[in-house]
Motif scaffolding. Structure first.
Motif, PDB file in Angstrom:
ATOM      1  N   ILE A  96       0.849  -1.192   0.000  1.00 28.65           N
ATOM      2  CA  ILE A  96       0.000   0.000   0.000  1.00 28.65           C
ATOM      3  C   ILE A  96       0.884   1.241   0.000  1.00 28.65           C
ATOM      4  O   ILE A  96       1.611   1.481   0.976  1.00 28.65           O
ATOM      5  N   GLY A  99       1.073   3.550   3.118  1.00 30.30           N
ATOM      6  CA  GLY A  99       0.225   2.886   4.106  1.00 30.30           C
ATOM      7  C   GLY A  99       0.704   3.086   5.535  1.00 30.30           C
ATOM      8  O   GLY A  99       1.908   3.103   5.795  1.00 30.30           O
ATOM      9  N   PHE A 231      -8.915   5.150   7.329  1.00 32.32           N
ATOM     10  CA  PHE A 231      -8.020   3.997   7.183  1.00 32.32           C
ATOM     11  C   PHE A 231      -8.376   3.196   5.932  1.00 32.32           C
ATOM     12  O   PHE A 231      -7.491   2.765   5.182  1.00 32.32           O
ATOM     13  N   ARG A 234      -7.330   5.178   2.810  1.00 37.32           N
ATOM     14  CA  ARG A 234      -5.868   5.202   2.714  1.00 37.32           C
ATOM     15  C   ARG A 234      -5.320   3.838   2.293  1.00 37.32           C
ATOM     16  O   ARG A 234      -4.349   3.749   1.529  1.00 37.32           O
ATOM     17  N   SER A 235      -5.944   2.767   2.767  1.00 36.52           N
ATOM     18  CA  SER A 235      -5.479   1.413   2.478  1.00 36.52           C
ATOM     19  C   SER A 235      -6.018   0.874   1.164  1.00 36.52           C
ATOM     20  O   SER A 235      -5.666  -0.237   0.773  1.00 36.52           O
ATOM     21  N   ILE A 244      -5.342  -6.605   6.198  1.00 32.75           N
ATOM     22  CA  ILE A 244      -4.249  -5.644   6.036  1.00 32.75           C
ATOM     23  C   ILE A 244      -3.272  -5.819   7.188  1.00 32.75           C
ATOM     24  O   ILE A 244      -3.677  -5.856   8.351  1.00 32.75           O
ATOM     25  N   GLY A 247      -0.790  -1.934   8.155  1.00 34.57           N
ATOM     26  CA  GLY A 247      -1.189  -0.817   7.317  1.00 34.57           C
ATOM     27  C   GLY A 247      -0.457  -0.741   5.998  1.00 34.57           C
ATOM     28  O   GLY A 247      -0.726   0.141   5.191  1.00 34.57           O
ATOM     29  N   LYS A 248       0.446  -1.684   5.737  1.00 31.83           N
ATOM     30  CA  LYS A 248       1.324  -1.622   4.563  1.00 31.83           C
ATOM     31  C   LYS A 248       1.014  -2.672   3.504  1.00 31.83           C
ATOM     32  O   LYS A 248       1.337  -2.476   2.327  1.00 31.83           O
ATOM     33  N   ARG A 250      -1.799  -5.265   1.804  1.00 32.53           N
ATOM     34  CA  ARG A 250      -3.169  -5.733   1.592  1.00 32.53           C
ATOM     35  C   ARG A 250      -3.086  -7.151   1.047  1.00 32.53           C
ATOM     36  O   ARG A 250      -2.525  -7.383  -0.021  1.00 32.53           O
TER      37      ARG A 250
END
Length: 278
Positions: A96, A99, A231, A234-235, A244, A247-248, A250
């Motif tokens: 992401i 992310g 979130f 952003r994701s 996820i 947060g980085k 997916r």
């Protein structure tokens, strides 16, 4: 509490999804292939939402138009290199851009499931998630993030955060899926559930119905609703269920089981890289 087992839940849910696909409801649930609900090799997605842009966050964009150039049938297939965890970028996960985790990691590895109670695929996924997250090690923090991918999904984002605020989210989580997709005592996509109706359902689990409905409209729930939306945008999580990591990353998969396997592999990769403390 409802008296059912995960196996009975999954079986009954599959039947209900199959029947709903042929039922001609005025407001049908988001279409979910039957094979997906059974966990066979399909891409595990449900809805294709149109999320509004959130201030300070990128909006989800449609893919560029135009037909792709025809492939050369004589060209050899490009090799897809696997990393040390056996994961292949583009096949097993997508990185992401920009992310960020939902919460500060504080030495943990964060796993988020973007879901909604109204989503039939999320309901089919839930028994597998229950078994999988029960085996997570202590350095992994698992968090549900509900998505508002439609007007009838919105109340259940608020319901989840109201239940969390009142300390009953964990014990009511499976029961809400059951009420929507098996018992059909809540309507979800088949109609419109008012805060009073949702509050009456949660009252069966030990809270005051009016207080629950009031909490759904509270400032605290509004704040969590907006943070969840930020979130998700952003994701670029444009379907449910979506996993996820930190947060980085997916996570993708050919089935629900494979998606969880890939999530476990990504947890191992993040741990090996020592990036849980970011």
């Amino acid at each position: 509490m409802s008296n059912y087992t995960p196996t009975k839940f999954a079986t009954a849910l599959l039947l209900s999804v199959l029947l709903a696909a042929c039922g001609g409801n005025d407001a049908p649930a988001p279409e979910t292939p039957a094979a997906e609900a059974a966990g066979t090799a399909v891409e595990p997605t449900t809805a294709e939402p149109a999320l509004d842009a959130v201030e300070g966050e990128p909006a989800l964009a449609d893919a560029p138009g135009g037909d792709p150039a025809p492939a050369d049938p004589g060209a050899p297939a490009a090799a897809m290199p696997a990393d040390a965890a056996g994961l292949v970028a583009g096949r097993d996960y997508e990185e992401i851009p920009g992310g960020k985790p939902l919460e500060p990691l504080n030495g943990k590895i964060e796993v988020v499931e973007v879901f909604n109670y109204v989503c039939p695929a999320c309901a089919a996924f839930q028994p597998l998630v229950n078994s999988w997250k029960a085996r997570l090690p202590a350095d992994v923090r698992f968090t549900y993030v509900p998505a508002a991918f439609g007007p009838r999904w919105d109340p259940y984002v608020r319901a989840y955060y109201a239940a969390e605020a009142m300390g009953i989210a964990e014990r009511t989580h499976d029961a809400v899926f059951n009420a929507l997709h098996i018992e059909r005592t809540l309507k979800g996509e088949r109609g419109e559930d008012s805060p009073a109706e949702i509050g009456a359902f949660y009252a069966k689990h030990g809270v005051d119905a009016k207080q629950f409905a009031s909490t759904m409209a509270s400032f605290a729930v509004d704040s969590k609703y907006n943070r969840a939306k930020q979130f998700i945008v952003r994701s670029q999580a444009n379907s449910t269920p979506t996993m996820i990591v930190n947060g980085k990353y997916r996570i993708k998969g050919t089935s629900f089981e494979n998606m969880l396997e890939n999530t476990s592999a990504m947890i191992a990769r993040v741990r090996a890289q020592g990036s849980a403390a970011e």
